[in-house]
Design an enzyme around this catalytic site. Structure first.
Site, PDB file in Angstrom:
ATOM      1  N   LYS A  90       1.849  -3.909   6.630  1.00 42.04           N
ATOM      2  CA  LYS A  90       2.238  -3.842   5.212  1.00 42.04           C
ATOM      3  C   LYS A  90       3.742  -3.611   5.099  1.00 42.04           C
ATOM      4  O   LYS A  90       4.434  -4.255   4.327  1.00 42.04           O
ATOM      5  CB  LYS A  90       1.482  -2.715   4.502  1.00 42.04           C
ATOM      6  CG  LYS A  90       0.004  -2.958   4.360  1.00 42.04           C
ATOM      7  CD  LYS A  90      -0.292  -3.989   3.288  1.00 42.04           C
ATOM      8  CE  LYS A  90      -1.469  -4.824   3.624  1.00 42.04           C
ATOM      9  NZ  LYS A  90      -1.699  -5.982   2.817  1.00 42.04           N
TER      10      LYS A  90
ATOM     11  N   SER B 108       0.833  -1.206   0.000  1.00 45.12           N
ATOM     12  CA  SER B 108       0.000   0.000   0.000  1.00 45.12           C
ATOM     13  C   SER B 108       0.862   1.247   0.000  1.00 45.12           C
ATOM     14  O   SER B 108       1.983   1.252   0.537  1.00 45.12           O
ATOM     15  CB  SER B 108      -0.859  -0.021   1.273  1.00 45.12           C
ATOM     16  OG  SER B 108      -1.443   1.229   1.478  1.00 45.12           O
TER      17      SER B 108
ATOM     18  N   TYR C 124      -2.245  -1.423  10.935  1.00 46.31           N
ATOM     19  CA  TYR C 124      -2.468  -1.961   9.586  1.00 46.31           C
ATOM     20  C   TYR C 124      -1.284  -1.617   8.673  1.00 46.31           C
ATOM     21  O   TYR C 124      -0.696  -2.486   8.026  1.00 46.31           O
ATOM     22  CB  TYR C 124      -3.777  -1.413   8.992  1.00 46.31           C
ATOM     23  CG  TYR C 124      -3.840  -1.594   7.493  1.00 46.31           C
ATOM     24  CD1 TYR C 124      -4.014  -2.868   6.937  1.00 46.31           C
ATOM     25  CD2 TYR C 124      -3.667  -0.516   6.614  1.00 46.31           C
ATOM     26  CE1 TYR C 124      -4.029  -3.043   5.559  1.00 46.31           C
ATOM     27  CE2 TYR C 124      -3.677  -0.693   5.243  1.00 46.31           C
ATOM     28  CZ  TYR C 124      -3.865  -1.953   4.719  1.00 46.31           C
ATOM     29  OH  TYR C 124      -3.853  -2.137   3.355  1.00 46.31           O
TER      30      TYR C 124
HETATM   31  P1  NAD Z   1     -10.764  -7.457   1.196  1.00 45.69           P
HETATM   32  O1  NAD Z   1     -10.982  -7.441   2.657  1.00 45.69           O
HETATM   33  O2  NAD Z   1     -11.943  -7.274   0.304  1.00 45.69           O
HETATM   34  O3  NAD Z   1     -10.007  -8.799   0.764  1.00 45.69           O
HETATM   35  C1  NAD Z   1      -9.100  -9.468   1.619  1.00 45.69           C
HETATM   36  C2  NAD Z   1      -9.553 -10.928   1.700  1.00 45.69           C
HETATM   37  O4  NAD Z   1      -8.654 -11.649   2.528  1.00 45.69           O
HETATM   38  C3  NAD Z   1     -10.954 -11.083   2.271  1.00 45.69           C
HETATM   39  O5  NAD Z   1     -11.728 -11.859   1.380  1.00 45.69           O
HETATM   40  C4  NAD Z   1     -10.723 -11.827   3.595  1.00 45.69           C
HETATM   41  O6  NAD Z   1     -11.787 -12.708   3.900  1.00 45.69           O
HETATM   42  C5  NAD Z   1      -9.416 -12.541   3.323  1.00 45.69           C
HETATM   43  N1  NAD Z   1      -8.609 -12.846   4.509  1.00 45.69           N
HETATM   44  C6  NAD Z   1      -8.231 -11.994   5.499  1.00 45.69           C
HETATM   45  N2  NAD Z   1      -7.476 -12.644   6.410  1.00 45.69           N
HETATM   46  C7  NAD Z   1      -7.360 -13.921   5.978  1.00 45.69           C
HETATM   47  C8  NAD Z   1      -6.708 -15.081   6.496  1.00 45.69           C
HETATM   48  N3  NAD Z   1      -6.018 -15.047   7.644  1.00 45.69           N
HETATM   49  N4  NAD Z   1      -6.802 -16.234   5.795  1.00 45.69           N
HETATM   50  C9  NAD Z   1      -7.506 -16.288   4.644  1.00 45.69           C
HETATM   51  N5  NAD Z   1      -8.140 -15.233   4.112  1.00 45.69           N
HETATM   52  C10 NAD Z   1      -8.072 -14.066   4.778  1.00 45.69           C
HETATM   53  O7  NAD Z   1      -9.662  -6.350   0.874  1.00 45.69           O
HETATM   54  P2  NAD Z   1      -9.162  -5.777  -0.520  1.00 45.69           P
HETATM   55  O8  NAD Z   1      -9.571  -4.355  -0.586  1.00 45.69           O
HETATM   56  O9  NAD Z   1      -9.498  -6.700  -1.597  1.00 45.69           O
HETATM   57  O10 NAD Z   1      -7.600  -5.792  -0.256  1.00 45.69           O
HETATM   58  C11 NAD Z   1      -6.771  -6.856  -0.679  1.00 45.69           C
HETATM   59  C12 NAD Z   1      -5.358  -6.596  -0.197  1.00 45.69           C
HETATM   60  O11 NAD Z   1      -4.905  -5.349  -0.721  1.00 45.69           O
HETATM   61  C13 NAD Z   1      -5.232  -6.504   1.314  1.00 45.69           C
HETATM   62  O12 NAD Z   1      -4.012  -7.118   1.704  1.00 45.69           O
HETATM   63  C14 NAD Z   1      -5.165  -5.013   1.559  1.00 45.69           C
HETATM   64  O13 NAD Z   1      -4.461  -4.707   2.732  1.00 45.69           O
HETATM   65  C15 NAD Z   1      -4.423  -4.538   0.328  1.00 45.69           C
HETATM   66  N6  NAD Z   1      -4.700  -3.129   0.014  1.00 45.69           N
HETATM   67  C16 NAD Z   1      -6.003  -2.720  -0.126  1.00 45.69           C
HETATM   68  C17 NAD Z   1      -6.275  -1.382  -0.379  1.00 45.69           C
HETATM   69  C18 NAD Z   1      -7.698  -0.894  -0.500  1.00 45.69           C
HETATM   70  O14 NAD Z   1      -7.940   0.299  -0.380  1.00 45.69           O
HETATM   71  N7  NAD Z   1      -8.681  -1.756  -0.758  1.00 45.69           N
HETATM   72  C19 NAD Z   1      -5.217  -0.465  -0.501  1.00 45.69           C
HETATM   73  C20 NAD Z   1      -3.910  -0.923  -0.375  1.00 45.69           C
HETATM   74  C21 NAD Z   1      -3.660  -2.268  -0.105  1.00 45.69           C
END
Ligand code: NAD
Ligand code: UDP
Length: 338
Positions: A153, A124, A149
């Site tokens: 990362k 991120s 959080y």
């Molecule tokens: P999201 O919550 O929709 O997807 C993450 C998925 O991981 C979920 O389906 C959740 O059920 C699953 N999960 C969490 N912990 C788990 C575990 N221990 N075992 C198995 N599954 C698990 O989030 P997203 O927006 O799709 O984000 C995906 C990734 O991108 C994340 O790592 C997030 O930190 C990163 N990210 C997201 C954003 C944003 O704004 N959406 C920005 C930067 C980085």
């Protein structure tokens, strides 16, 4: 390639799974559904007309993970699984450190045991902390993350960097996302937040659908053209496509690489509201509130490195992003709970 997608039922993972399948790769999804619904898997299959192998498993259960890896014999992992709510991470730091760090350490151990040495990680822009210059390039130093959080990362980036340094047969791509919004144009998959959304776009779409009455704009006294916070919003379809482009680095055996994924353009909160109104014809009532703790004034990417090295650049503009975010909300007023 045969690709294990951790967190593939989630927002970005589900769109990436679609893009992988559309481009002829195999996608094997592992997700514990802690922040997602199994319906997303059905929708991925509906969009692509292809079968997805799905395992409901927690990355913190190493034995379960190992048996999936032994069975699937994957070439590469795209690692999305993690908890991502900034505010909750401040209140529940242990939960965030445990889930995100232990989950990733288990993943690395199991990958090692099964000879899978390729990983693309969802990082991120938050790892830059308060940027000293914009646009932010990958050469900018990492900064201080103000919440657990963001720390996870930054720590996971460090862990993967050290693992690759110690074992040069590992290929690691760290993708630093800016602000992902939008949804698949079909409206079948999109962002499905639990409870009241923390992020701007899902809040706006829930105001538009009538679930929330008005948007609070956090701060109008920042040093930005209209006083509201400026961010680099990127369509989730563009983000998904960047992951497929990043596979080139894996195929080339390039060691470790880091890319910003943004459009290179910043939009203020008021500009996003205006764009949403233009794209949808729906008025968004809002009022100004105090600044949100931990927010910065301006954050946008230099997207040059990804263009030069991956041949990828964002294609969708802010109007497309607003239209597709709204389309998903309109067709799924209660997310996947309909
Ligand atoms: P999201 O919550 O929709 O997807 C993450 C998925 O991981 C979920 O389906 C959740 O059920 C699953 N999960 C969490 N912990 C788990 C575990 N221990 N075992 C198995 N599954 C698990 O989030 P997203 O927006 O799709 O984000 C995906 C990734 O991108 C994340 O790592 C997030 O930190 C990163 N990210 C997201 C954003 C944003 O704004 N959406 C920005 C930067 C980085
Ligand atoms: N924001 C806002 N009201 C909200 C949510 C967000 O004014 O209800 C602002 C926030 O202050 C920031 C921008 O919108 O300037 C993007 O916030 P978001 O939480 O979506 O992403 P962040 O960049 O903070 O990760």
């Amino acid at each position: 390639m045969r690709i294990i997608v951790t967190g593939g039922a989630g927002f970005i993972g589900s769109h990436t799974a679609v893009e992988l399948l559309d481009k002829g790769h195999e996608a094997i999804i592992i997700d514990n559904l802690s922040n997602s619904s199994e319906k997303a898997i059905d929708r991925i299959e509906k969009i692509t007309g292809k079968k997805v192998r799905f395992y409901k498993e927690d990355l913190c259960n190493k034995d379960g993970l190992l048996s999936i890896f032994e069975r699937e014999k994957a070439d590469c992992v795209i690692h999305f699984a993690g908890l991502k709510a900034v505010g909750e991470s401040v209140k529940l730091p242990y939960k965030y450190y445990y889930n995100n760090i232990v989950g990733t350490l288990n993943l690395i151990d199991v990958m090692n045991k099964c000879g899978v040495k390729n990983i693309i990680f969802s990082s991120s822009a938050t790892v830059y902390g308060t940027p000293s210059v914009v646009p932010i390039t990958e050469e900018c130093p990492k900064g201080i993350c103000t919440n657990p959080y963001g720390q996870t990362k930054s720590m996971i980036e460090q862990i993967l960097t050290d693992v690759q340094k110690a074992d040069r047969s590992f290929n690691v791509v760290l993708l630093r996302y800016f602000n992902p919004i939008g949804a698949h144009p079909s409206g079948l998959i999109g962002e499905n937040p639990n409870g009241i959304p923390n992020n701007l776009m899902p809040f706006i779409t829930q105001v538009a659908i009538g679930r929330l009455s008005e948007l609070g704009v956090f701060g109008n006294d920042y040093d930005t053209p209209d006083g509201t916070g400026v961010r680099d919003y990127i369509h989730v379809m563009d983000l998904a496509s960047a992951h497929v482009h990043a596979l080139k680095k894996i195929a080339d055996g390039s060691g470790i690489s880091i890319y910003n994924l943004g459009t290179g353009k910043g939009y203020s909160v008021l500009e996003v509201i205006k764009s949403f109104e233009q794209a949808t014809g729906i008025k968004i009532p809002y009022s100004f509130r105090p600044r949100r703790e931990g927010d910065i004034a301006t954050c946008y990417a230099s997207a040059k490195k990804a263009k030069e090295e991956l041949g990828w650049e964002a294609k969708y503009d802010i109007i497309d992003m607003c239209r597709d975010s709204w389309n998903f909300q309109r067709l799924n007023p209660n997310g996947y709970d309909d």
